[in-house]
Structures are given as C-alpha cells and as structure tokens.
Write a protein that holds these residues in place. Structure first.
Motif, PDB file in Angstrom:
ATOM      1  N   SER A  59      29.616  37.935  40.521  1.00 15.88           N
ATOM      2  CA  SER A  59      30.634  36.905  40.737  1.00 15.88           C
ATOM      3  C   SER A  59      31.859  37.195  39.882  1.00 15.88           C
ATOM      4  O   SER A  59      31.803  38.013  38.953  1.00 15.88           O
ATOM      5  CB  SER A  59      30.074  35.528  40.332  1.00 15.88           C
ATOM      6  OG  SER A  59      29.869  35.510  38.928  1.00 15.88           O
ATOM      7  N   GLY A  60      32.927  36.489  40.171  1.00 14.02           N
ATOM      8  CA  GLY A  60      34.135  36.621  39.361  1.00 14.02           C
ATOM      9  C   GLY A  60      33.922  36.095  37.954  1.00 14.02           C
ATOM     10  O   GLY A  60      34.471  36.618  36.982  1.00 14.02           O
ATOM     11  N   THR A  61      33.111  35.070  37.839  1.00 12.83           N
ATOM     12  CA  THR A  61      32.804  34.513  36.522  1.00 12.83           C
ATOM     13  C   THR A  61      32.083  35.555  35.673  1.00 12.83           C
ATOM     14  O   THR A  61      32.431  35.779  34.505  1.00 12.83           O
ATOM     15  CB  THR A  61      31.931  33.250  36.689  1.00 12.83           C
ATOM     16  OG1 THR A  61      32.674  32.279  37.439  1.00 12.83           O
ATOM     17  CG2 THR A  61      31.520  32.669  35.347  1.00 12.83           C
ATOM     18  N   ASN A  64      34.646  38.361  34.628  1.00 15.38           N
ATOM     19  CA  ASN A  64      35.509  38.003  33.496  1.00 15.38           C
ATOM     20  C   ASN A  64      34.723  37.979  32.189  1.00 15.38           C
ATOM     21  O   ASN A  64      35.205  38.440  31.148  1.00 15.38           O
ATOM     22  CB  ASN A  64      36.149  36.627  33.732  1.00 15.38           C
ATOM     23  CG  ASN A  64      37.322  36.692  34.697  1.00 15.38           C
ATOM     24  OD1 ASN A  64      38.002  37.707  34.802  1.00 15.38           O
ATOM     25  ND2 ASN A  64      37.573  35.597  35.394  1.00 15.38           N
ATOM     26  N   HIS A  85      41.189  30.446  34.832  1.00 14.14           N
ATOM     27  CA  HIS A  85      39.783  30.366  35.236  1.00 14.14           C
ATOM     28  C   HIS A  85      38.877  30.789  34.087  1.00 14.14           C
ATOM     29  O   HIS A  85      37.879  30.133  33.783  1.00 14.14           O
ATOM     30  CB  HIS A  85      39.553  31.247  36.465  1.00 14.14           C
ATOM     31  CG  HIS A  85      38.354  30.853  37.270  1.00 14.14           C
ATOM     32  ND1 HIS A  85      37.068  31.177  36.899  1.00 14.14           N
ATOM     33  CD2 HIS A  85      38.249  30.125  38.405  1.00 14.14           C
ATOM     34  CE1 HIS A  85      36.216  30.681  37.798  1.00 14.14           C
ATOM     35  NE2 HIS A  85      36.911  30.036  38.718  1.00 14.14           N
ATOM     36  N   GLU A  90      34.830  28.437  33.476  1.00 20.72           N
ATOM     37  CA  GLU A  90      33.675  29.329  33.412  1.00 20.72           C
ATOM     38  C   GLU A  90      32.655  28.870  32.369  1.00 20.72           C
ATOM     39  O   GLU A  90      31.961  29.680  31.736  1.00 20.72           O
ATOM     40  CB  GLU A  90      34.158  30.785  33.203  1.00 20.72           C
ATOM     41  CG  GLU A  90      34.985  31.222  34.420  1.00 20.72           C
ATOM     42  CD  GLU A  90      35.497  32.642  34.430  1.00 20.72           C
ATOM     43  OE1 GLU A  90      35.208  33.416  33.491  1.00 20.72           O
ATOM     44  OE2 GLU A  90      36.201  32.981  35.398  1.00 20.72           O
ATOM     45  N   GLU A 138      46.248  35.995  34.768  1.00 22.81           N
ATOM     46  CA  GLU A 138      45.632  35.686  36.064  1.00 22.81           C
ATOM     47  C   GLU A 138      46.677  35.886  37.158  1.00 22.81           C
ATOM     48  O   GLU A 138      47.807  35.416  37.021  1.00 22.81           O
ATOM     49  CB  GLU A 138      45.166  34.228  36.021  1.00 22.81           C
ATOM     50  CG  GLU A 138      44.199  33.822  37.094  1.00 22.81           C
ATOM     51  CD  GLU A 138      43.660  32.406  36.831  1.00 22.81           C
ATOM     52  OE1 GLU A 138      42.991  32.185  35.799  1.00 22.81           O
ATOM     53  OE2 GLU A 138      43.943  31.528  37.661  1.00 22.81           O
ATOM     54  N   ASP A 168      42.557  38.811  35.370  1.00 25.92           N
ATOM     55  CA  ASP A 168      41.689  38.111  36.306  1.00 25.92           C
ATOM     56  C   ASP A 168      42.414  38.137  37.644  1.00 25.92           C
ATOM     57  O   ASP A 168      43.256  37.302  37.937  1.00 25.92           O
ATOM     58  CB  ASP A 168      41.430  36.678  35.829  1.00 25.92           C
ATOM     59  CG  ASP A 168      40.557  35.902  36.816  1.00 25.92           C
ATOM     60  OD1 ASP A 168      40.282  36.438  37.914  1.00 25.92           O
ATOM     61  OD2 ASP A 168      40.160  34.770  36.485  1.00 25.92           O
ATOM     62  N   ALA A 170      41.214  37.724  40.655  1.00 27.03           N
ATOM     63  CA  ALA A 170      40.333  37.192  41.709  1.00 27.03           C
ATOM     64  C   ALA A 170      41.023  37.340  43.064  1.00 27.03           C
ATOM     65  O   ALA A 170      40.412  37.750  44.041  1.00 27.03           O
ATOM     66  CB  ALA A 170      39.996  35.736  41.427  1.00 27.03           C
ATOM     67  N   ARG A 171      42.323  37.014  43.085  1.00 30.31           N
ATOM     68  CA  ARG A 171      43.120  37.138  44.316  1.00 30.31           C
ATOM     69  C   ARG A 171      44.224  38.192  44.137  1.00 30.31           C
ATOM     70  O   ARG A 171      45.342  38.015  44.596  1.00 30.31           O
ATOM     71  CB  ARG A 171      43.693  35.775  44.704  1.00 30.31           C
ATOM     72  CG  ARG A 171      42.610  34.756  45.025  1.00 30.31           C
ATOM     73  CD  ARG A 171      43.162  33.436  45.550  1.00 30.31           C
ATOM     74  NE  ARG A 171      42.082  32.503  45.836  1.00 30.31           N
ATOM     75  CZ  ARG A 171      41.480  31.707  44.948  1.00 30.31           C
ATOM     76  NH1 ARG A 171      41.881  31.728  43.682  1.00 30.31           N
ATOM     77  NH2 ARG A 171      40.507  30.902  45.303  1.00 30.31           N
ATOM     78  N   CYS A 196      37.833  39.554  43.188  1.00 33.41           N
ATOM     79  CA  CYS A 196      36.789  38.896  43.990  1.00 33.41           C
ATOM     80  C   CYS A 196      36.771  39.448  45.411  1.00 33.41           C
ATOM     81  O   CYS A 196      37.812  39.507  46.073  1.00 33.41           O
ATOM     82  CB  CYS A 196      37.025  37.393  44.067  1.00 33.41           C
ATOM     83  SG  CYS A 196      36.576  36.519  42.567  1.00 33.41           S
ATOM     84  N   SER A 198      34.674  37.882  47.477  1.00 29.34           N
ATOM     85  CA  SER A 198      34.078  36.737  48.177  1.00 29.34           C
ATOM     86  C   SER A 198      35.078  35.629  48.477  1.00 29.34           C
ATOM     87  O   SER A 198      34.690  34.546  48.883  1.00 29.34           O
ATOM     88  CB  SER A 198      32.942  36.180  47.330  1.00 29.34           C
ATOM     89  OG  SER A 198      33.447  35.807  46.063  1.00 29.34           O
ATOM     90  N   LYS A 199      36.367  35.897  48.280  1.00 26.96           N
ATOM     91  CA  LYS A 199      37.376  34.878  48.607  1.00 26.96           C
ATOM     92  C   LYS A 199      38.063  35.276  49.917  1.00 26.96           C
ATOM     93  O   LYS A 199      37.392  35.457  50.918  1.00 26.96           O
ATOM     94  CB  LYS A 199      38.314  34.707  47.435  1.00 26.96           C
ATOM     95  CG  LYS A 199      37.510  34.142  46.261  1.00 26.96           C
ATOM     96  CD  LYS A 199      38.291  33.650  45.127  1.00 26.96           C
ATOM     97  CE  LYS A 199      37.321  32.876  44.222  1.00 26.96           C
ATOM     98  NZ  LYS A 199      37.833  32.733  42.873  1.00 26.96           N
ATOM     99  N   SER A 207      32.029  40.587  43.094  1.00 31.78           N
ATOM    100  CA  SER A 207      33.323  40.925  42.504  1.00 31.78           C
ATOM    101  C   SER A 207      33.226  42.340  41.967  1.00 31.78           C
ATOM    102  O   SER A 207      32.123  42.901  41.861  1.00 31.78           O
ATOM    103  CB  SER A 207      33.663  39.973  41.353  1.00 31.78           C
ATOM    104  OG  SER A 207      34.094  38.729  41.842  1.00 31.78           O
TER     105      SER A 207
HETATM  106  C1  LIG Z   1      37.204  32.177  41.974  1.00 34.78           C
HETATM  107  C2  LIG Z   1      37.815  32.678  40.732  1.00 34.78           C
HETATM  108  C3  LIG Z   1      37.079  33.368  39.765  1.00 34.78           C
HETATM  109  C4  LIG Z   1      35.600  33.629  39.827  1.00 34.78           C
HETATM  110  O1  LIG Z   1      34.886  33.029  40.758  1.00 34.78           O
HETATM  111  P1  LIG Z   1      33.352  33.099  41.092  1.00 34.78           P
HETATM  112  O2  LIG Z   1      33.187  31.852  41.870  1.00 34.78           O
HETATM  113  O3  LIG Z   1      32.591  33.137  39.835  1.00 34.78           O
HETATM  114  O4  LIG Z   1      33.158  34.330  41.900  1.00 34.78           O
HETATM  115  C5  LIG Z   1      37.747  33.849  38.673  1.00 34.78           C
HETATM  116  N1  LIG Z   1      39.067  33.654  38.533  1.00 34.78           N
HETATM  117  C6  LIG Z   1      39.801  33.017  39.434  1.00 34.78           C
HETATM  118  C7  LIG Z   1      41.267  32.878  39.222  1.00 34.78           C
HETATM  119  C8  LIG Z   1      39.207  32.494  40.563  1.00 34.78           C
HETATM  120  O5  LIG Z   1      39.951  31.847  41.456  1.00 34.78           O
END
Ligand SMILES: *Cc1c(COP(=O)(O)O)cnc(C)c1O
Length: 339
Positions: A59-61, A64, A85, A90, A138, A168, A170-171, A196, A198-199, A207
């Motif tokens: 996961s992204g969490t 990070n 995030h 987290e 981010e 970070d 994620a996007r 990520c 998964s987004k 991730s």
């Molecule tokens: C979604 C997100 C994450 C991590 O997400 P997980 O749900 O753990 O995969 C990390 N940083 C940002 C900015 C996010 O939007």
C-alpha cells in the motif's frame, strides 16, 4: 441505476485486461526475489521514474513508512505537511513503528511547503532536539500539482541542509499528465518516490517505492520486518504492469471530467465549484456541515456517492464517464433548486 462513486479514485475496479493479465501471470516466491512478474513490474517502474530500483509493496501507507524508516533511524525526524498523508493519515506509523518524530509544517494554498518555514523547522545539532533527516513532499497534494521550479528549490534546500528528499507521489502520474512532462522530470529531484497503482491507475492493490539500489535493498529489509513480504505476488504485479503501461495517459480524461464537474457545479449555482483551481482529478466544495450531509443523502438516493463534511472532495476516475458527470451536475442542480 449505475452507482457513480466520487468518494475516491481508490474505488476503481480492475478492468478486463488486468484480470486477464492476472490470470496468466507467471509467478514465483518474491521473498526469494524469484517472482518474474514482480521483477518485471519493479524494473518497469524504475525505468519510468528514472531510479536504479523499485520495490512492490502492499500500500501507499506501507511505502511511505518504509521510506521514512529507511531514511531515518530512532530519534530522527522528518518534516512533512500538516495535512500530508504521511503525517496525518497514516496512523502515526513513523512514530509508532519507526521511532521517528514528525515535524509538521503548514501546507500553503498551492500545495507546497514554504521553504523558509521548512528551513526554520530544521533542528540544530544539539541533544535537545531530534535529528532532522528528511523532507517529505506530496504531489499531487489534494489534487494540486507542485511546480517544477519549486521542486528544484526544495532539492537545493535539502542538499544544503543535508536532508534526504522523499516524494509521496501517490498520484505522481496525475501531476505528470497535468504538466505534460515525463514522470522523471518530477522524480529526478528526489532520493525516493512512492507511487500508488491502486488509485487512478486502476490496479486492485499495491504501490511502488523507488530509489537507489542501496535504498531499495534497505527498504526491502524493512518491508519483511513489517510483514509486507509477499510470495506469489506476481498475480498482483501483473495488474500493476497493465496500470503503468495502459492507464497513465488516460488520466487526462479524469482531469477533463473534473473540470467539467467544477464548471457544471459553478453553473448550477449554490456551489463554489472553482473550475480554475481544478488541476487534476479532484474538485472541492465548501458547504456548511448540515448542508453537506443533506447533499450527500440527496445524491446517495440518486446513486451518487460523495464523502467529506465541511469540505466535500469529489474525485474523478476511470469508472466515471462524462455522461456520469452530467448526471451528477443535474442532481446537484436539483438539490440547490429545492424550495
Ligand atoms: C492514498 C494515498 C496514500 C496511501 O494510500 P494507501 O491507501 O495506503 O495505499 C499515500 N499518500 C497519498 C497522498 C494518498 O493519497
């Protein structure tokens, strides 16, 4: 009636091409480094981001957290945005599991951290203080894209003050598509980057944490310690490969739909859908809390899911079409015309 889910781009379901790739994925034991599909995904990501190596994580969490634990040790500190995030969302993982203290700094209206405030937050070398080791940015930040020249200035500050720089992302690909640049133009400034799958990219899970060979080797060790070592993970990585090869450029459609939504909402009135501020796939609306709840209920009855209290966040993604956007705008118009 089709449900239109605007709560997040995490709700995207794997497309038929992904499911097909998953069904036939070659697999092995990834903890032994023997899953060919995971290895292919990691090489692909490293190539796209211009790093030596990459690590597929749950996961992204987790990504990070691994980055923070790899850059910092017990008693060290990382600087991050107050609403970042990796600070706010987290579960305090860096402190709970890494013994690493966060130092939050306010996020500016454009999604950046003011580098003067960041510099002021760096602690002197003195036993009173934690050791500041890392700056986390981010991108996108709540749908906003950090300017490239800002990243260069952050890089300079980090170098001058001996900090590592983590993104970070994620996007990340939403930012790259919005700027119309290759992802590596953004990631070149950073020692490590989390992305990520998964987004908006539509994979069901996962991730990638990218960085130098040495960094990724150390992160791989922490991933195992945290229980994130997966075995025949190629089944998941196969979807990630489809996400990176097929779903990046189409993020532009999500951005166009977000603009369409903001403009539509501004036109039906009662909403401050500021279309100018929509840079990627998120539209924000500020409403009084009771109003927001009433709107959520009203839309839910019409098959539209939204979340948020005072600040409603509407997220576009691959499972939302422009016709869906028009349906949402129509329903919002109905809501605001009620007696
Ligand atoms: C979604 C997100 C994450 C991590 O997400 P997980 O749900 O753990 O995969 C990390 N940083 C940002 C900015 C996010 O939007």
């Amino acid at each position: 009636m089709k449900i239109i889910d605007l709560r997040s781009d995490t709700v995207t379901r794997p497309c038929p091409a992904m499911r097909a790739a998953m069904a036939v994925a070659e697999v092995g034991d990834d903890v032994y480094g023997e899953d060919p599909t995971v290895n292919r995904l990691e090489a692909l990501a490293a190539g796209m981001l211009g790093t030596e190596a990459a690590l597929f994580v749950t996961s992204g969490t987790q990504s990070n957290l691994l980055a923070i634990m790899t850059h910092c040790g017990r008693g060290d500190e990382y600087i991050a945005g107050q609403t970042a995030h990796c600070y706010r969302f987290e579960g305090g993982g860096a402190a709970v599991l890494g013994g690493v203290q966060p130092q939050p700094v306010d996020v500016e209206p454009d999604g950046t951290l003011d580098l003067v405030k960041v510099a002021a937050a760096i602690k002197p070398n003195d036993p009173h203080f934690a050791r500041t080791r890392l700056l986390c940015l981010e991108n996108t930040q709540a749908g906003r894209v950090l300017p490239l020249d800002y990243l260069a200035r952050a890089r300079t500050l980090a170098r001058e003050r001996g900090l590592a720089l983590h993104l970070d992302g994620a996007r990340l690909f939403n930012a790259a598509v919005a700027l119309d640049v290759e992802a590596r133009e953004i990631t070149d400034h950073f020692e490590s980057v989390s992305v990520c799958l998964s987004k908006g990219l539509g994979a069901p899970v996962g991730s990638l944490l990218c960085g130098s060979r040495g960094f990724v080797a150390e992160a791989r060790r922490w991933r195992k310690v945290l229980g994130g070592g997966m075995r025949q993970a190629g089944v998941l990585a196969a979807a990630g490969i489809v996400a990176l090869t097929e779903n990046v450029a189409r993020l532009a459609e999500d951005h166009a739909n977000a603009r369409r939504l903001a403009e539509g909402l501004a036109a039906v009135g009662g909403l401050d859908g500021d279309s100018v501020s929509v840079q990627t796939n998120m539209v924000f609306l500020s409403l009084p809390p009771d109003h927001a709840e009433a709107l959520a209920t009203f839309l839910c009855d019409r098959g539209v899911l939204i979340s948020g209290r005072e600040r409603i966040r509407l997220v576009t993604h691959r499972d939302v079409t422009s016709a869906d956007i028009d349906r949402v705008v129509g329903a919002c118009g109905e809501f605001f015309r009620r007696p």
